[in-house]
Structure formats: structure tokens, C-alpha cells
Design an enzyme around this catalytic site. Structure first.
Site, short mmCIF file in Angstrom:
data_model
loop_
_atom_site.label_atom_id
_atom_site.label_comp_id
_atom_site.label_asym_id
_atom_site.label_seq_id
_atom_site.Cartn_x
_atom_site.Cartn_y
_atom_site.Cartn_z
N HIS A 165 0.82 -1.22 0.00
CA HIS A 165 0.00 0.00 0.00
C HIS A 165 0.85 1.27 0.00
O HIS A 165 0.35 2.34 -0.30
CB HIS A 165 -0.93 0.02 1.22
N ASP A 373 3.43 9.79 -0.48
CA ASP A 373 2.30 9.00 0.00
C ASP A 373 2.01 7.89 -1.02
O ASP A 373 1.99 8.18 -2.23
CB ASP A 373 1.05 9.90 0.15
P1 ADP Z 1 -2.83 6.76 5.70
O1 ADP Z 1 -3.17 5.40 5.17
O2 ADP Z 1 -1.39 7.12 5.58
O3 ADP Z 1 -3.33 7.01 7.09
P2 ADP Z 1 -4.89 7.81 3.87
O4 ADP Z 1 -5.23 9.21 3.50
O5 ADP Z 1 -4.70 6.91 2.71
O6 ADP Z 1 -3.60 7.87 4.79
O7 ADP Z 1 -6.02 7.18 4.76
C1 ADP Z 1 -6.42 7.78 5.96
C2 ADP Z 1 -7.80 7.27 6.34
O8 ADP Z 1 -8.03 7.63 7.70
C3 ADP Z 1 -8.91 7.91 5.53
O9 ADP Z 1 -9.89 6.94 5.24
C4 ADP Z 1 -9.47 9.00 6.46
O10 ADP Z 1 -10.84 9.25 6.30
C5 ADP Z 1 -9.21 8.39 7.82
N1 ADP Z 1 -8.98 9.45 8.83
C6 ADP Z 1 -8.02 10.40 8.83
N2 ADP Z 1 -8.12 11.19 9.91
C7 ADP Z 1 -9.17 10.76 10.61
C8 ADP Z 1 -9.79 11.17 11.83
N3 ADP Z 1 -9.34 12.20 12.56
N4 ADP Z 1 -10.86 10.45 12.24
C9 ADP Z 1 -11.31 9.40 11.52
N5 ADP Z 1 -10.78 8.96 10.37
C10 ADP Z 1 -9.71 9.63 9.92
O1 F6P Z 2 -1.02 3.52 4.76
C1 F6P Z 2 -0.25 2.70 5.54
C2 F6P Z 2 -0.91 2.31 6.86
O2 F6P Z 2 -0.13 1.37 7.51
C3 F6P Z 2 -2.31 1.76 6.67
O3 F6P Z 2 -2.32 0.41 6.32
C4 F6P Z 2 -2.93 2.04 7.98
O4 F6P Z 2 -4.31 2.11 7.93
C5 F6P Z 2 -2.33 3.39 8.33
O5 F6P Z 2 -1.07 3.43 7.71
C6 F6P Z 2 -2.29 3.60 9.83
O6 F6P Z 2 -1.20 2.95 10.39
P1 F6P Z 2 -1.14 2.08 11.71
O7 F6P Z 2 -1.72 0.74 11.40
O8 F6P Z 2 0.32 2.06 12.04
O9 F6P Z 2 -1.96 2.82 12.75
#
Ligand code: ADP
Ligand code: F6P
Length: 499
Positions: A165, A373
């Protein structure tokens, strides 16, 4: 011991797709995590007995968990040492920074590598127990890169997929890893290795050639008597679900209320990130503060809402980041805010999907400017939520999403002047231009949603193996029937790989 129930499809991921919460009577309740992979796979798994292997969080004994929407939960326990050395150590302080352009210095410790091998082996063994003879296994992400190889040794009859991912780095960076050959060999245990972007598949092929001296193209790699296929499968979101949520009258009402609570500004800029040094939060705050300083942005006119959800909080680099961000938000609000009118509304709480959808609806400009990202689902969620085709997306060139959403305002987040210019352009976009861009992006996401992603990956995994001829069928409702293997023996099946 009761006999282990087996499934024809097993998803293996570091985390199980569930969260624990407290019921009104104080008891612990497990609920399906909103969003994410389980929602993606749920409609695809309706016709297939599936199991999800993963960690339930915490360091206690593995809890017995109920099925989630018909998917069995099979828990892998982590000890406090595993948590420290595998999850916080090798996964999140070695691989995570290295795979994100080394924007923070990756750390290397032999003890962490030992924990990574040990925990991967435990996941592989748990998976070997629950996979039906000849079944399909789909391993997810950087925490589990050794699992495909370990699982192939335990169960050569399985069809194994691996999907990364996060970004897969260029050879110059990956070559720094002390155990680079083992990690590559682990991934090559799969029949299909999927990445977010074509460039990542190219990096992988180059590394395999250089480190393992195997014949490789950007599509196929030969190892032993097998062919491993590689390719790009950009992950997505449940576009229709987010659009339907955002269109709900209660969400629209909540968005109106939020705007009022923000002081009815002319424009709202929103950022939603996990608190992570890859997300470019500090660079964005600096750009915003410089726009405030020269008067290009005025506090009464415009507000920035920065949601930054704390993550991996025991890892030192994350603690330092949080301190720095909070100091900067305080400085900006102290310098530019007024009583009752902060320049930045800073929130570190988790929000439910309704609140997130309302935030997306209230945002005239969404600023998604990571330094690197793998994809960035927040950008896609914002676009899906703009049901009236308004709003401007400011997007980093270094997010995987940028390869798909080219109609966004694309910026290089390392270039402060470019970032300011992009933000100004997004704030000043004409309604007609915004609508044209948003329409195009929404059309793309409706076609390339999470179901399309899972379907294309599973079809590709199925292709060329013992399951050929019973390829994933599409049902009349658009869902996919994952094929069940016909082989009854658990012995090694001969997979005729057509590459
Ligand atoms: P990462 O996988 O690095 O966390 P992404 O943008 O791909 O980044 O995914 C983040 C996910 O977490 C999204 O589905 C978003 O809606 C969710 N998210 C981010 N911040 C919050 C928050 N404060 N509360 C709930 N969900 C959140
Ligand atoms: O995007 C990478 C990732 O590891 C996701 O698989 C996961 O939802 C997010 O980052 C949050 O990370 P963690 O599992 O370390 O809280």
C-alpha cells in the site's frame, strides 16, 4: 483442540478490520472499522467463505472474535517486545521512513530484524492453518513482506498475492537496507506482487535484477521454476458510499452548522491527515502562515481546519513531530488570530464518517500535500463527497493519487513558493473551472472505486494458476464470486503459470 475451519480466500494484514469500543453497559464491543479494506472486500466476499488474519491491537493474548459481516477473524497476538521491535521498530522506524524517500532517517537494529522475521513467520503459520487446500491468500503491506515466501514453504499449494500500500522506493534508497535480499525474496514468494504505481513495479524489477540477479521485466520475474507477475493496481475508496453519505440531509445540515461555528468565513481550507512526517503538515503550515503574513489570506475571510490524528505515538520521530506542529499552530494563532477567531482550527480527535463527510462538504479547498504517500485516500474521499461538483483539491505531486486526479491543483510540497501559489490559485478558482475539474475527478472515481480495485487484483491473481477456467465470475449485482478450488488434496499443486 477443535478443528480449524478453513477458507478459500484468506486476507492477511497487520491489523484486523475491527475496532474495540465500549458498549453502554461497559462491556467491550468489536465493530467493523469504517472505511478501509474490509469495506472494500466485503461485497466481494459475500459468496465466499473468507478469513482475515491480523492483529487485534494491544499485547495481551489473542482475543476470540466474532465474524465481521460473514468474514472470520483469526487473531495473531503480539507480545510487548513484538510491538516494540516489529511494529514500532522494523515496520515503522526502518521501512516506513525508507519507503517514503527517507524524509526522516531510517533506523537499523539487528533486534528489530529478528522480530520482523519472527512475527512474519507467526502470520504465515496462522495463515497456513486457515487456508483451504489450493485456496487464495492475499497478503497486505510492508509489515508482512516475508509472509509470501514463508507461506510458500509451508503451503506450496496456495495461490499467494502480495500488495504494497505504500511506495516502493528507488534502488538508491532500498539498497541501504542491511537485509535487502531477504526482503525481496520474501515478496517473490507471491504469484502476483501488486503496487500502487507503475514506477514502484519498475523499482522492484530493477532491484530484483541487481540484488538477486534474476531475470526481470516490469511485468514478470523468473525465480526457480516459477514466474512472479508484478503490476500496478491503484487502491481506491467506496466512492458511492461516501457520495451517498455526503448527500444525506443530516450531513448537509451538519456542514452548514460547522460553517456557522467557524464564524461563517468566505472560504474554508481543510486538511485531514494522520499525524505523520510524510504528510507535509509543517510545510503546509509554513506556506499558510506566509500567506497570512503578506495579507494574501485574511483571518476573518478564510479559516484553515487542520485535523491531525495522532499515530504511532511511542515512536520518537512521531513525538517530535507532534511537538513541532503544536508549537507552530500556537505561534500562528498567537500571531494572526483574534479573540474568538483563530487562524487555524486544530483538531486531533478521531471523527466518525458522518462528521468527516460534513467536514469535506464544508471545505472550499482541500489541501492534501504529503511529501510522499503511497496513495492518499483522504483526497479521494473529498472528491467523492463533493456531490454538488464544487470545491478545489490542492494535491501533492508525490501522492499516488496525483497519477489519477490530474485535474487537481498539483503542487510540489517541497517548494514553498509553489505551495503558496497553488493554495492561492485554489482559493481564487472560478466556479466554472472548479466544477469542470471536480466533474472529471468524480467520474474517474466512480469508475475506479475500491470494488474495481479488488476485482482487478483478484482476477489477476487468479489468472494463470490452477484456478484458471473458473476465473472470478461477475454476478448480476456487479460483485465478484471468488473461485473455489476444486483440488481436495493439501499437497503441492502444480500451478501452470502463464505469467
Ligand atoms: P494513511 O493510510 O497514511 O493514514 P490515507 O489518506 O490513505 O492515509 O487514509 C487515511 C484514512 O483515515 C482515511 O480513510 C481517512 O478518512 C481516515 N482518517 C483520517 N483522519 C481521521 C480522523 N481524525 N478520524 C477518523 N478517520 C480519519
Ligand atoms: O497507509 C499505511 C498504513 O499502515 C495503513 O495500512 C494504515 O491504515 C495506516 O497506515 C495507519 O497505520 P497504523 O496501522 O500504524 O496505525
Amino acid at each position: 483442540m477443535p478443528e480449524m475451519r478453513q477458507s478459500s480466500l484468506v486476507v492477511v494484514a497487520n491489523r484486523l478490520p475491527i475496532d474495540d469500543s465500549q458498549a453502554p453497559d461497559g462491556a467491550c464491543e468489536w465493530r467493523r472499522s469504517p472505511g478501509g479494506l474490509v469495506s472494500a472486500l466485503h461485497p466481494l466476499l459475500r459468496h465466499t467463505p473468507a478469513t482475515w488474519v491480523g492483529w487485534a491491537g494491544g499485547t495481551g493474548p489473542a482475543p476470540a472474535l466474532p465474524d465481521v459481516d460473514g468474514v472470520r477473524m483469526h487473531t495473531v497476538a503480539l507480545s510487548p517486545e513484538d510491538l516494540r521491535d516489529h511494529y514500532e521498530g522494523f515496520a515503522n522506524a526502518t521501512l516506513w521512513p525508507l519507503y517514503h524517500d527517507s524524509v526522516e532517517q531510517p533506523q537499523h537494529h539487528r533486534r528489530w530484524w529478528e522480530a520482523y522475521q519472527r512475527v512474519n513467520q507467526r502470520f504465515a503459520e496462522a495463515t497456513a492453518e486457515v487456508a483451504e487446500p489450493g485456496g487464495m491468500v492475499w497478503v497486505q503491506d510492508y509489515h508482512l513482506q516475508l509472509v509470501p515466501g514463508q507461506l510458500r514453504t509451508l503451503r506450496p499449494d496456495l495461490r499467494i498475492g502480495f500488495f504494497l500500500h505504500v511506495p516502493f522506493p528507488p534502488p538508491e534508497l532500498f539498497m541501504q537496507l542491511p537485509r535487502r535480499a531477504e526482503l525481496l525474496r520474501g515478496m517473490l514468494g507471491a504469484d502476483l506482487v501488486g503496487f500502487q504505481r507503475v514506477q514502484a513495479a519498475h523499482n522492484f524489477a530493477q532491484l530484483v535484477t541487481r540484488v538477486l540477479e534474476l531475470p526481470a521485466t516490469d511485468r514478470r520475474i523468473g525465480i526457480d521454476d516459477r514466474v512472479v507477475r508484478i503490476g500496478a493496481f491503484p487502491v481506491s475508496i467506496d466512492t458511492a458510499e461516501m457520495a451517498a453519505l455526503a448527500a444525506r440531509p443530516d450531513v448537509a445540515a451538519r456542514a452548514r452548522r460547522l460553517r456557522q461555528d467557524l464564524g461563517d468565513p468566505r472560504q474554508v481550507v481543510l486538511s485531514v491527515d494522520r499525524m505523520d512526517y510524510t504528510k507535509g503538515i509543517e510545510q503546509r503550515l509554513k506556506a499558510y502562515s506566509e500567506l497570512l503574513a503578506v495579507g494574501d489570506v485574511k483571518v476573518r475571510d478564510t479559516v484553515l481546519v487542520q485535523v491531525a490524528m495522532p499515530s504511532r505515538e511511542r515512536v520518537g520521530q512521531y513525538q517530535i513531530l507532534r511537538e513541532r506542529i503544536e508549537r507552530e499552530v500556537g505561534r500562528i494563532n498567537g500571531e494572526f488570530g483574534r479573540v474568538g477567531e483563530p487562524a487555524i482550527h486544530y483538531l486531533t480527535q478521531p471523527f466518525d464518517r458522518v462528521e468527516l463527510a460534513a467536514l469535506y462538504r464544508v471545505a472550499d479547498v482541500m489541501a492534501v500535500t504529503p511529501l510522499r504517500d503511497g496513495m492518499n485516500l483522504v483526497a479521494k474521499e473529498y472528491v467523492a463527497a463533493r456531490v454538488d461538483n464544487t470545491g478545489a483539491l490542492l494535491l501533492s505531486e508525490f501522492a499516488g493519487t496525483a497519477a489519477e486526479l490530474s485535474q487537481a491543483y498539483l503542487v510540489n510540497p517541497h517548494d514553498l513558493e509553489g505551495l503558496k501559489q497553488g493554495l492561492r490559485a485554489a482559493l481564487r478558482a472560478s466556479p466554472a473551472d472548479s466544477t469542470q475539474r471536480m466533474r472529471a475527478m468524480r467520474a474517474h472515481l466512480h469508475q475506479h472505486d475500491i470494488r474495481a480495485w479488488a476485482r482487478s487484483y483478484l482476477r489477476a491473481l487468479d489468472e494463470g494458476g490452477a484456478l484458471v477456467g473458473r476465473s472470478a465470475d461477475t454476478n448480476s449485482d456487479g460483485t465478484v464470486r471468488v473461485p473455489r478450488p476444486s483440488t481436495a488434496s493439501s499437497g503441492p499443486a502444480v500451478h501452470q503459470s502463464r505469467g
